[in-house]
Design a protein around this motif. Sequence first.
Motif, mmCIF file in Angstrom:
data_model
loop_
_atom_site.group_PDB
_atom_site.id
_atom_site.type_symbol
_atom_site.label_atom_id
_atom_site.label_comp_id
_atom_site.label_asym_id
_atom_site.label_seq_id
_atom_site.Cartn_x
_atom_site.Cartn_y
_atom_site.Cartn_z
ATOM 1 N N PHE A 566 0.538 -1.286 0.192
ATOM 2 C CA PHE A 566 0.026 -0.038 -0.024
ATOM 3 C C PHE A 566 0.883 1.477 -0.034
ATOM 4 O O PHE A 566 1.737 1.127 0.799
ATOM 5 N N THR A 567 0.433 1.927 -1.145
ATOM 6 C CA THR A 567 1.671 3.145 -0.786
ATOM 7 C C THR A 567 0.407 4.452 -1.764
ATOM 8 O O THR A 567 1.413 5.714 -1.848
ATOM 9 N N SER A 568 -0.339 4.148 -2.041
ATOM 10 C CA SER A 568 -1.660 5.267 -1.683
ATOM 11 C C SER A 568 -2.159 6.846 -1.377
ATOM 12 O O SER A 568 -2.080 6.251 0.286
ATOM 13 N N GLY A 569 -1.897 7.175 -1.812
ATOM 14 C CA GLY A 569 -3.456 8.416 -0.564
ATOM 15 C C GLY A 569 -4.479 7.957 -0.418
ATOM 16 O O GLY A 569 -4.790 7.234 -0.709
ATOM 17 N N TRP A 570 -4.933 8.649 -0.235
ATOM 18 C CA TRP A 570 -6.356 8.299 0.484
ATOM 19 C C TRP A 570 -7.335 9.161 0.006
ATOM 20 O O TRP A 570 -7.177 10.776 -0.010
ATOM 21 N N TYR A 571 -8.314 8.660 -0.251
ATOM 22 C CA TYR A 571 -9.775 9.090 -0.565
ATOM 23 C C TYR A 571 -10.571 10.190 -0.003
ATOM 24 O O TYR A 571 -9.767 9.298 1.655
ATOM 25 N N GLU A 572 -11.299 11.383 0.141
ATOM 26 C CA GLU A 572 -11.786 11.322 1.082
ATOM 27 C C GLU A 572 -13.249 10.740 1.590
ATOM 28 O O GLU A 572 -13.101 10.215 0.488
ATOM 29 N N LEU A 573 -13.658 10.358 2.440
ATOM 30 C CA LEU A 573 -14.675 9.460 3.690
ATOM 31 C C LEU A 573 -15.337 10.624 4.430
ATOM 32 O O LEU A 573 -14.801 11.668 5.381
ATOM 33 N N SER A 574 -16.766 10.455 4.478
ATOM 34 C CA SER A 574 -17.316 11.286 4.844
ATOM 35 C C SER A 574 -18.368 10.469 6.258
ATOM 36 O O SER A 574 -19.027 9.880 5.419
ATOM 37 N N ALA A 575 -17.674 10.332 7.208
ATOM 38 C CA ALA A 575 -18.632 9.719 8.236
ATOM 39 C C ALA A 575 -18.238 10.049 9.557
ATOM 40 O O ALA A 575 -17.722 10.008 10.535
ATOM 41 N N PRO A 576 -19.290 11.090 9.768
ATOM 42 C CA PRO A 576 -19.728 11.735 10.979
ATOM 43 C C PRO A 576 -19.778 10.668 12.207
ATOM 44 O O PRO A 576 -19.990 11.680 13.048
ATOM 45 N N GLU A 577 -20.462 9.862 11.716
ATOM 46 C CA GLU A 577 -21.244 9.876 13.217
ATOM 47 C C GLU A 577 -20.096 8.182 13.548
ATOM 48 O O GLU A 577 -20.121 7.848 14.617
ATOM 49 N N VAL A 578 -18.482 7.748 12.894
ATOM 50 C CA VAL A 578 -17.906 7.327 13.506
ATOM 51 C C VAL A 578 -16.904 7.037 15.361
ATOM 52 O O VAL A 578 -16.977 8.379 15.179
ATOM 53 N N GLU A 579 -16.960 6.147 16.406
ATOM 54 C CA GLU A 579 -16.259 6.748 17.513
ATOM 55 C C GLU A 579 -15.232 5.981 17.546
ATOM 56 O O GLU A 579 -14.664 6.414 18.178
ATOM 57 N N LEU A 592 -1.343 8.518 8.248
ATOM 58 C CA LEU A 592 -3.008 8.552 9.507
ATOM 59 C C LEU A 592 -3.951 9.883 8.029
ATOM 60 O O LEU A 592 -3.738 10.963 8.046
ATOM 61 N N PRO A 593 -4.900 8.538 7.859
ATOM 62 C CA PRO A 593 -6.034 9.437 6.780
ATOM 63 C C PRO A 593 -6.415 11.195 7.266
ATOM 64 O O PRO A 593 -6.250 11.132 8.651
ATOM 65 N N ASN A 594 -6.074 11.175 6.454
ATOM 66 C CA ASN A 594 -6.455 13.095 6.723
ATOM 67 C C ASN A 594 -8.395 13.593 7.517
ATOM 68 O O ASN A 594 -9.216 14.403 8.001
ATOM 69 N N PHE A 595 -8.979 12.512 6.361
ATOM 70 C CA PHE A 595 -10.285 12.492 6.960
ATOM 71 C C PHE A 595 -11.940 12.594 7.879
ATOM 72 O O PHE A 595 -11.968 12.656 8.213
ATOM 73 N N LEU A 617 5.034 6.935 11.312
ATOM 74 C CA LEU A 617 3.565 7.233 11.567
ATOM 75 C C LEU A 617 3.825 8.843 11.492
ATOM 76 O O LEU A 617 4.748 9.646 11.650
ATOM 77 N N SER A 618 3.597 8.802 10.560
ATOM 78 C CA SER A 618 3.066 10.249 9.988
ATOM 79 C C SER A 618 2.066 11.291 10.133
ATOM 80 O O SER A 618 0.521 10.560 10.174
ATOM 81 N N LEU A 623 -4.741 15.326 15.402
ATOM 82 C CA LEU A 623 -5.407 14.843 16.255
ATOM 83 C C LEU A 623 -5.144 16.103 17.534
ATOM 84 O O LEU A 623 -6.307 16.368 17.912
ATOM 85 N N GLY A 624 -4.839 17.494 17.087
ATOM 86 C CA GLY A 624 -5.150 18.450 17.583
ATOM 87 C C GLY A 624 -6.015 19.298 17.121
ATOM 88 O O GLY A 624 -6.522 20.052 17.942
ATOM 89 N N SER A 625 -6.937 19.139 16.695
ATOM 90 C CA SER A 625 -7.665 19.361 15.631
ATOM 91 C C SER A 625 -9.270 19.576 16.649
ATOM 92 O O SER A 625 -9.642 19.122 17.404
#
Length: 840
Positions: A566-579, A592-595, A617-618, A623-625
């Motif tokens: 795996f070397t790819s970047g991440w596609y956007e993902l809208s998952a507002p309910e994820v805990e 770590l994925p931006n989404f 890891l980068s 995480l501080g958002s």
Amino acid sequence: MAADTVGGAFLGAVFGEVLRLVTDSIQKARKFKPQLEELKSTLEYITLNIQEIVKLNEKLDRPKQETEKLIVLLRNAEELVHKCSKQKKWYSVKKITLADDLIKVNESIKKYCTVDMQVQSTRDGKETLEGVKTIIKIVSGNEHVGGVFNRVKIDEIDGPCSVTDLQEETPGLDAPLKELRTELLKDDGMQVIVVSAPGGAGKTTLVKKLCADDKVKDKFRENIFFVTVSKTHDVMAIVRRIFQHKKCEVPTFQTDEAAINDLELLLYSIRQKAILLVLDDVWSESLVQKFKFKFKLPNYKILVTSRSVFPRFGSGHQLKPLNNEAAMILFRSSVTPQDEKLPFFDEKLAKKILRVCKGSPLALKVVGGLLCGEPAAVWQSKVKEWDRGVSIFVSDTELLGCLQSSLDALDEEVKECYLDLGSFPEDQRIHITTLIDMWMELYECVEDGLSAITKLHKLSNRNLVNLFIASIHLLYLRQLNLCLSNQFCLSTRKNASDDGYYNDHFVMQHDLLRELIIHQSMSEPVERTKRLIIDISGNKFPKWWSEKKKNPIHARLLSISTDETFTSGWYELSAPEVEVVVLNLRTTEYTLPNFMENMGKLKVLIVTNYGFLPAKLSNFSFLGSHSISNLKRIRLEHVSIPSFGVQVSNLQKISLVLCNVGQAFKKSNFRISDAFPNLLEFEIDYCNDLEELPDGLCDIVSLKKLSITNCHKLSTLPEDIANLVNLEELRLASCTELSELPEMVTELSNLKLLDISECLSISELPTQFGKLRSLETLCMRGCCSCELPTSVIDLQKLNLVKCDEETALEWEPYKCYLSNLEVEVLKDDINLNWLRRHHF
């Protein structure tokens, strides 16, 4: 000692003499019992290995001086044991000194075997490989020799391709075993033999039983390599494991071709002996083809198990379902409780159940586990259900249907927890503490994790998971992608920790059961599923994701597993309910994925690297958002952390396991109290580059639990540890270089539990130790050289001390002052069996 007197016979005599002396002294010098028993175990396990090496050195004309150093160490040990036998006083400085000397001489013997003899072995191995390379160059005219010259040294690890002994009933396999053994032992030039059958039909059990057959072992001897491949295979990882099994340095490969070339060189060097490579659970026919070398080895066989038939390699062996007689034997054993008192068994009902299971071993074991110990009414109810046409099989996915019935027997909450296990890769151990972190947030389990442990035991009793206790460090050393069907666990006990410490407790699921979990989880559209489990092979994202659909996902749990490529970047993902987010990776670098920055309800982040080396890891900055201000728990395993330079204000717990943390903790502009100002729990386990606690840790006054375990380079604790006024638990187990507990530890007025087990360098407790008046539990196993101050009589709330036999004697004089005190003597668990397969 003169070199010419050091021979195999003499060395054996010295070993025998010292070993007998140590054995006799264990009972005579009881105050040194732990040290003497460990020395005895060391001597027992190296005796035969050293004698064999001496004989080989003589054949190879190696200088006999190479073993002189060991003779000197043995004589030193002998002298020390004599001194211990003469020591009469129970408490003295001399006793402590002798105990330390015993530990040191034992470590010196181990070091000689793991360093000096390893250097000799490496030299011999390199000379052999050099000769093989020359031969192959001459034969092939090919100057390319793979990655042999590009090597990295790793700690020696033991037998990652070994076959475990079968502990279960295996009825119905005698006939296919005999047929398969006959073909395997033929010298007919057939290189590949394939055993195929649906999942759960007993293919792995059959080949393991075959590998344990006396005739097969007599032919292939030490050259049986058993490798579990699984769906997501990795050629380079397979080759690494074979090199590890042969006690060779592990090459660094850039391509699969280079890995195969190196493996060919290795096997060519032992071509005079028969070689058997077992590839278990293969999904790709092309993978098997890669292990058929261009230079045909006359004594080389490949045995493959697969759910598919591979026509390229002939008709193969198709494993048939069990006949009624064998099925009845297996079912009867599956419904028999551990106490072997069968409360109910109806032959007529059992025969109906056999018809439903259709001879599938896994179906029989699962249904048997479901009915084990149940009354007649439950059996009758199930049989009537199936008689009405409610089948446990569905079209061509019969086995999945069978497993589905076991899920239906679970109550809803336990079932939900079981489905969460699909978030982790197949054939991999799952840390129980990881599940506790998840379930405490998803299902509001009780704080001490007992509710989570109870659920796991329910699953274990239904044969849906296996619980075991092991050292995570040894699991990684054994081999990093190993299916634990080749278990070398320290214990298979299912006992939960009675003080809430579960760092060495694990759970495993079967790969087929994981398929069932995913099948269950994906029965709804992606947008509406409760848990979204994504496996990415290479850079191939699911179609719905790569097409960048903008519909939000409503899952509470998101799991993403990526492989070595795996070397790819991440596609956007809208998952507002994820805990809960679970990231399973295998690469050496991972972003770590931006989404995740838009997951406003995110509470738990779990990142686990199953790869060969720690992953760097980068992208920690998100995480501080403020948008993910609900994040409470972070768990990182086998990763390298460059920096924590962000503030995660509401974080309550962070766990770092097998991580490289030195770079993150030593940054001059970094204070961990700035990053995690409201932290309640901090765990660091097996972080070998941790030399001191991170700057600012003692300023986190909210901290209640601090666990720094198996960090062998940690030598001191900061004096300002007294600032942790709310600390209730302090665990420092197996920090072997920790020299003392600072006196300021006694200012921790709320401390209820202290664990200094196996802190071998601590020789005494602080003088004012009795000031810890809230202390209830003290764990100090392996601290027999640690003197107790008289102030311990003030520990009026102390009700449990866990220790070894020697330390228990130290507590005897104080028990009359501490009316509630129970001293629990933990039996010595000196077990070097995992080392016995090391190469010296």
